[in-house]
Motif scaffolding. Structure first.
Motif, PDB file in Angstrom:
ATOM      1  N   THR A 481       0.774  -1.255   0.074  1.00  0.00           N
ATOM      2  CA  THR A 481       0.064  -0.071   0.019  1.00  0.00           C
ATOM      3  C   THR A 481       0.758   1.277  -0.160  1.00  0.00           C
ATOM      4  O   THR A 481       1.876   1.367   0.742  1.00  0.00           O
ATOM      5  N   PHE A 482       0.632   1.942  -1.151  1.00  0.00           N
ATOM      6  CA  PHE A 482       1.422   3.473  -0.993  1.00  0.00           C
ATOM      7  C   PHE A 482       0.665   4.177  -0.142  1.00  0.00           C
ATOM      8  O   PHE A 482      -0.678   4.306  -0.294  1.00  0.00           O
ATOM      9  N   GLN A 483       1.258   5.061   0.768  1.00  0.00           N
ATOM     10  CA  GLN A 483       0.450   5.930   1.914  1.00  0.00           C
ATOM     11  C   GLN A 483       1.046   7.420   1.430  1.00  0.00           C
ATOM     12  O   GLN A 483       1.927   7.572   0.667  1.00  0.00           O
ATOM     13  N   ASN A 484      -0.036   8.245   2.003  1.00  0.00           N
ATOM     14  CA  ASN A 484       0.453   9.685   1.933  1.00  0.00           C
ATOM     15  C   ASN A 484       0.445  10.291   0.514  1.00  0.00           C
ATOM     16  O   ASN A 484       1.324  11.071   0.122  1.00  0.00           O
ATOM     17  N   LEU A 485      -0.663   9.862  -0.247  1.00  0.00           N
ATOM     18  CA  LEU A 485      -0.908  10.147  -1.681  1.00  0.00           C
ATOM     19  C   LEU A 485      -1.616  11.511  -1.634  1.00  0.00           C
ATOM     20  O   LEU A 485      -2.262  11.791  -0.927  1.00  0.00           O
ATOM     21  N   ASP A 486      -1.420  12.384  -2.804  1.00  0.00           N
ATOM     22  CA  ASP A 486      -2.329  13.494  -2.722  1.00  0.00           C
ATOM     23  C   ASP A 486      -3.625  12.947  -3.815  1.00  0.00           C
ATOM     24  O   ASP A 486      -3.774  12.487  -4.492  1.00  0.00           O
TER      25      ASP A 486
END
Length: 666
Positions: A481-486
């Motif tokens: 999971t990629f976190q802290n995306l815009d």
């Protein structure tokens, strides 16, 4: 007296002796033959003769053509057989043969029957031995062969076979014919058609196709079991690779039934990677149904062939995959592009070895066998080339010096290439996150131990490659999971499998976009809406169920029990102008139940004033609400009717002056 008896006995003996002399039986059943066709075979003549060895001498005659032509005679004395060389008789033309001797009294010549032979072809082969008869069988035919070494090359043969099922009593002539190899390489061949697939017993005999030849005696009964259609299927159990580089392999199979007789098996183990070496091991077994062997960690082809007296069945085979464990030593593999260099240490003294470089999914290559002797503890190197995006098994196998058995020194799986483009990626996005799921490509998932880790990368669309962010995860992971995306932003993502033979890196090539912060999944809203509708339906159904009971109770209340009240008492007879007050109130009336009911009896004058029922004091009744609901059954069971005019009152005749209205108060 005694001398007279003695003379009588002597006379009787002389009479019996004279009678015997008169009926004396001479030589008979003459038979002449030879066991082979060659000139060195002697002609054997036998006959029968009665009496003892003290009978007169016998003479055997061989006459050219007829008995009165030139004859050659041989004195036999007291024997009943004679063997004569062919060159001493007339063997090349028809000869008449007979035996003659004098009678006991010397007065007559006793002579056998005349027999005519072409002595050079008067052949009677010896009885065939069971060991001389070979056979092969299918389900529908039986092929018998036996050697023909009787020097009868130019002579045509005649053969007979009789057959019967095992444990049967009667023999039958077989439906047989000469095989295509009959007479080739001094071998006789007969093919017989079989009616049933059961065990049989057969006997054979043969002779030269000539009137002077004689049939050989029937051979001993030969047991012919059922043919084995196919070799049994094997089941293999392989243990883990031990520290000595070998593993225990157990093979099991089912033995054919008793109709197949004695069954033997042949196991053949073929070491696949090292084709240039002595890699085939043959093991002959008896009637057992299992076998245990110590094999190396290499791949093997194992075949099993069953055979019995009827022949050999087609072999069954199985593939034994290589062991997954690395082995007693480690292979240190270095890469320079597609080229690799493997360094390893010999664990024992060996008289030969081979280095396996096998691309999985392809046939094992013919790896050359090196006769170089290995010393335990010494370092050796092997090199080779790898194809792009292909899994390879690198292994070293050696033959021990003391046991001459193959063992695996070490093995490793390597993968050279970039599997990122072939790896399917599935994305699930939110406002500030994105979940990536992937499956490794087939050629990499079938390469155990080749994947060291997974590298994930992502960057925004339009950004430079230098802005790419990289993440590392374990080789067993299948999501990240990629976190802290815009929010509401387009991204590029990629997954790369890192192997020992790296041929590239992670490159983001899959596009996705994050969602709006306030957006909610519609599927969740629909789920809550469906749940609310379902709960409301349950509540409405429950309310209707309980309200139905209350409506019934309010419309049709339970009736009072009239027993023990004045409503059921029989009133005494009333006189003229008398009345009774009854505290009776019908359920349908709306007045006060304690108000008395006035009953007036009409006089003889028949006035209309006294013929009505009145309440005292008169009071206006409240009308009942109209309803279509029928009365409950308890009202009908007590014989009570609702107030209101009946059909008789509405449609009946008008009362006369002498008849007033009456009320049934009983």
């Amino acid at each position: 007296m005694v001398p007279q008896v003695a003379w009588a006995l002597v006379a009787a003996a002389l009479a019996m002796w004279a009678a015997g002399m008169a009926f004396e039986e001479g030589p008979r059943d003459l038979h002449c033959s030879k066991p082979c066709c060659g000139a060195s075979c002697k002609i054997n003549c036998t006959w029968k003769d009665s009496g003892t060895t003290n009978r007169p001498p016998t003479t055997l005659y061989f006459c050219r053509g007829k008995p009165d032509h030139a004859c050659r005679s041989f004195k036999v004395d007291h024997s009943t057989s004679l063997a004569v060389q062919q060159d001493r008789v007339y063997a090349l033309e028809n000869s008449t043969v007979f035996v003659e001797r004098l009678s006991w009294d010397g007065q007559r010549r006793l002579r056998s029957e005349n027999r005519t032979f072409l002595l050079i072809l008067a052949v009677q082969f010896p009885q065939l031995k069971e060991s001389e008869i070979s056979f092969g069988r299918s389900n529908a035919s039986l092929r018998l062969t036996w050697p023909e070494t009787r020097e009868c090359v130019k002579s045509q043969r005649e053969k007979e076979v009789r057959i019967r099922p095992q444990r049967a009593d009667n023999w039958t002539q077989g439906n047989c014919y000469s095989g295509k190899n009959d007479g080739i390489d001094k071998t006789a061949e007969v093919v017989c058609l079989l009616e049933r697939d059961v065990p049989y017993e057969v006997q054979a005999r043969h002779r030269i196709f000539h009137w002077s030849s004689h049939w050989s005696q029937w051979s001993a009964a030969v047991a012919v079991p059922c043919a084995i259609a196919r070799s049994p299927k094997m089941h293999v159990t392989a243990g883990r690779l031990r520290e000595d580089g070998m593993r225990n392999v157990t093979l099991q199979w089912e033995r054919p039934g008793p109709d197949h007789g004695e069954v033997n098996f042949i196991l053949i183990f073929t070491l696949l990677p090292c084709q240039g070496c002595e890699t085939e091991w043959v093991k002959e077994l008896g009637g057992q149904s299992s076998f245990k062997a110590d094999l190396s960690g290499a791949a093997y082809n194992i075949s099993l062939q069953a055979s019995n007296k009827a022949g050999s069945a087609p072999a069954s085979s199985l593939f034994l995959p290589p062991a997954q464990k690395a082995g007693p030593i480690a292979l240190n593999v270095n890469f320079s592009g597609p080229r690799f260099m493997a360094r390893w240490q010999a664990p024992l003294n060996a008289i030969g070895f081979c280095f396996e470089s096998h691309a999985l999914g392809e046939a094992p290559p013919e790896t050359p066998c090196t006769d170089q002797e290995l010393e335990a503890g010494s370092i050796y190197e092997n090199s080779g080339m790898l194809q792009l995006n292909q899994c390879y098994r690198l292994a070293v196998h050696g033959m021990a010096e003391d046991t001459s058995h193959w063992s695996t020194f070490g093995s490793v799986h390597v993968f050279y290439g970039n599997a990122a483009l072939e790896m399917p990626i599935h994305l699930e996005v939110g406002p500030d996150w994105a979940r990536v799921r992937w499956k490794p490509p087939h050629n990499l998932s079938a390469c155990p131990g080749a994947t060291q880790k997974y590298v994930l990368c992502r960057r925004k669309v339009g950004e430079a490659h230098t802005e790419t962010t990289y993440y590392n995860t374990s080789a067993s992971s299948r999501e990240f999971t990629f976190q802290n995306l815009d929010p509401q932003t387009a991204y590029l993502a990629g997954v790369w499998a890192s192997t020992a033979g790296e041929g590239g890196g992670c490159w983001p090539h899959v596009t996705f976009a994050t969602t709006h912060p306030d957006s909610k999944p519609k599927a969740l809203d629909l789920s809550f809406l469906s749940l609310g509708i379902f709960i409301a339906f349950l509540m409405a159904a429950g309310g209707f169920h309980f309200s139905q009971k209350r409506i019934k109770a309010s419309l049709w209340p339970p009736l009072p029990d009239p027993s023990g009240t004045q409503a059921v008492k029989i009133l005494p007879a009333l006189g003229q102008g008398q009345m009774h007050l009854l505290p009776l109130l019908l359920p349908s009336e709306s007045g006060d139940p304690s108000e008395p009911l006035l009953v007036v009896e009409e006089g003889e004058g028949g006035g209309e004033e006294g013929g009505a029922l009145e309440k005292v004091p008169p009071q206006e009744e409240a009308p009942l609400p109209p309803t279509e609901v029928p009365p409950p059954p308890e009202y009908k069971s007590q014989g009570l009717l609702l107030l209101g005019p009946t059909e008789e009152e509405e449609e009946g005749p008008t009362h006369t002056g002498h008849e007033g209205p009456q009320a049934d108060l009983g």
